[in-house]
Design a protein around this motif. Structure first.
Motif, PDB file in Angstrom:
ATOM      1  N   SER A  19      98.743 -67.930  38.429  1.00 13.72           N
ATOM      2  CA  SER A  19      99.218 -68.134  37.065  1.00 13.72           C
ATOM      3  C   SER A  19      99.773 -66.838  36.496  1.00 13.72           C
ATOM      4  O   SER A  19      99.291 -65.745  36.826  1.00 13.72           O
ATOM      5  N   LEU A  20     100.778 -66.981  35.657  1.00 15.02           N
ATOM      6  CA  LEU A  20     101.338 -65.846  34.929  1.00 15.02           C
ATOM      7  C   LEU A  20     100.803 -65.915  33.506  1.00 15.02           C
ATOM      8  O   LEU A  20     101.109 -66.843  32.763  1.00 15.02           O
ATOM      9  N   GLY A  21      99.968 -64.950  33.169  1.00 12.32           N
ATOM     10  CA  GLY A  21      99.369 -64.928  31.847  1.00 12.32           C
ATOM     11  C   GLY A  21      99.913 -63.802  31.000  1.00 12.32           C
ATOM     12  O   GLY A  21     100.767 -63.015  31.431  1.00 12.32           O
ATOM     13  N   THR A  22      99.452 -63.731  29.783  1.00 15.82           N
ATOM     14  CA  THR A  22      99.786 -62.627  28.888  1.00 15.82           C
ATOM     15  C   THR A  22      98.497 -62.139  28.238  1.00 15.82           C
ATOM     16  O   THR A  22      97.485 -62.839  28.237  1.00 15.82           O
ATOM     17  N   ASP A  23      98.561 -60.938  27.687  1.00 13.45           N
ATOM     18  CA  ASP A  23      97.362 -60.396  27.048  1.00 13.45           C
ATOM     19  C   ASP A  23      97.281 -60.765  25.574  1.00 13.45           C
ATOM     20  O   ASP A  23      96.573 -60.115  24.806  1.00 13.45           O
ATOM     21  N   ASP A  24      98.009 -61.835  25.176  1.00 15.64           N
ATOM     22  CA  ASP A  24      97.902 -62.298  23.793  1.00 15.64           C
ATOM     23  C   ASP A  24      96.855 -63.401  23.638  1.00 15.64           C
ATOM     24  O   ASP A  24      96.713 -63.984  22.565  1.00 15.64           O
ATOM     25  N   LYS A  25      96.144 -63.700  24.735  1.00 12.62           N
ATOM     26  CA  LYS A  25      95.019 -64.650  24.724  1.00 12.62           C
ATOM     27  C   LYS A  25      95.449 -66.074  24.338  1.00 12.62           C
ATOM     28  O   LYS A  25      94.666 -66.852  23.811  1.00 12.62           O
ATOM     29  N   LYS A  26      96.708 -66.428  24.618  1.00 17.10           N
ATOM     30  CA  LYS A  26      97.193 -67.776  24.329  1.00 17.10           C
ATOM     31  C   LYS A  26      97.199 -68.672  25.568  1.00 17.10           C
ATOM     32  O   LYS A  26      97.695 -69.779  25.518  1.00 17.10           O
ATOM     33  N   GLY A  27      96.662 -68.171  26.655  1.00 21.28           N
ATOM     34  CA  GLY A  27      96.623 -68.959  27.873  1.00 21.28           C
ATOM     35  C   GLY A  27      97.815 -68.669  28.771  1.00 21.28           C
ATOM     36  O   GLY A  27      98.797 -68.029  28.364  1.00 21.28           O
ATOM     37  N   PRO A  28      97.769 -69.130  30.030  1.00 24.33           N
ATOM     38  CA  PRO A  28      98.852 -68.866  30.983  1.00 24.33           C
ATOM     39  C   PRO A  28     100.184 -69.451  30.530  1.00 24.33           C
ATOM     40  O   PRO A  28     100.245 -70.494  29.886  1.00 24.33           O
ATOM     41  N   LEU A  29     101.259 -68.774  30.907  1.00 24.91           N
ATOM     42  CA  LEU A  29     102.600 -69.270  30.661  1.00 24.91           C
ATOM     43  C   LEU A  29     102.941 -70.395  31.636  1.00 24.91           C
ATOM     44  O   LEU A  29     103.499 -71.418  31.266  1.00 24.91           O
ATOM     45  N   LEU A  30     102.603 -70.170  32.888  1.00 22.17           N
ATOM     46  CA  LEU A  30     102.879 -71.144  33.936  1.00 22.17           C
ATOM     47  C   LEU A  30     101.913 -70.910  35.086  1.00 22.17           C
ATOM     48  O   LEU A  30     101.267 -69.866  35.170  1.00 22.17           O
ATOM     49  N   SER A  31     101.817 -71.901  35.963  1.00 24.96           N
ATOM     50  CA  SER A  31     100.961 -71.797  37.143  1.00 24.96           C
ATOM     51  C   SER A  31     101.726 -72.297  38.356  1.00 24.96           C
ATOM     52  O   SER A  31     102.469 -73.283  38.273  1.00 24.96           O
ATOM     53  N   VAL A  32     101.526 -71.623  39.489  1.00 28.20           N
ATOM     54  CA  VAL A  32     102.198 -71.978  40.734  1.00 28.20           C
ATOM     55  C   VAL A  32     101.169 -72.470  41.742  1.00 28.20           C
ATOM     56  O   VAL A  32     100.190 -71.772  42.038  1.00 28.20           O
TER      57      VAL A  32
END
Length: 214
Positions: free
Chosen positions: A105-118
């Motif tokens: 998964s590609l996440g961010t450190d804004d704690k909003k959850g993953p952008l996408l998952s492969v």
């Protein structure tokens, strides 16, 4: 179609997250060997050190940043061309061998959850996202199709690719929409997204085989 995402004031930064498929369970055998069970299929993990045991345990609960388990496992979400993806830890060969059970998964450190998952659809196939250069324009592969899913998150698949991509957030869905026409990586950086986020989403889609040179 997902609405245009809100332009962030600052780049939240992307994170490489790892998890096991929801249907995979982790068990310990009588001789101390770890066993990953996927339906009727089992994958033994022998001589697992404490770090690997903890990594696999946390991955059963959902996407995890591996450097939270051991700082030596830190690495960027996207590797630079010519650079090795990971270090020399014995954790990496095991995760690569189990790639058909692993979700990237590609996440961010804004704690909003993953952008996408492969998700990897075939055994022995390594997902290796690499930083794209501003070269030939890219577009969505004509073999790729977007469909809805039971949980509401769109799923992107290609008949030619051994991966499927689940788009969790509007930023990812918007990037796929833009790829309907040929765009260069520089053009993608001009999207209403944080530049590094846009670039990493595109790199994940390209590594998953969802794009082609225009």
């Amino acid at each position: 179609m997902s609405p245009e995402p809100e332009v962030p004031r600052t780049d939240p930064g992307t994170l490489p997250l790892w998890s096991l498929r929801e249907e995979v369970t982790l068990e310990a055998s009588m001789d101390g060997e770890l066993v990953l069970r996927d339906g009727c299929t089992t994958e033994p993990v022998r001589d697992a050190d404490p770090v690997l045991c903890e990594v696999l345990r946390r991955m059963t609960f959902g996407p995890v940043l591996l450097s939270n388990v051991d700082p030596s496992l830190a690495h960027p979400a996207i590797r630079e061309p010519g650079a090795w993806e990971c270090g020399a830890s014995p954790v990496w060969p095991v995760l690569h061998r189990l790639s058909h059970l692993v979700v990237r998964s590609l996440g961010t450190d804004d704690k909003k959850g993953p952008l996408l998952s492969v998700f990897t659809k075939t055994r022995g196939t390594l997902f290796d996202p690499v930083r794209l250069t501003d070269g030939d324009p890219l577009r969505l592969s004509p073999w790729a199709s977007l469909r809805g899913a039971a949980d509401g998150d769109p799923v992107l698949e290609s008949t030619l690719a051994p991966f499927r991509v689940v788009l969790h957030r509007p930023e990812a869905a918007w990037s796929v929409r833009v790829l309907a026409r040929p765009v260069s990586p520089a053009t993608v950086l001009a999207l209403p997204l944080a530049p590094a986020t846009a670039a990493d989403i595109l790199a994940y889609l390209a590594a998953a085989g969802m794009t082609e040179k225009a």
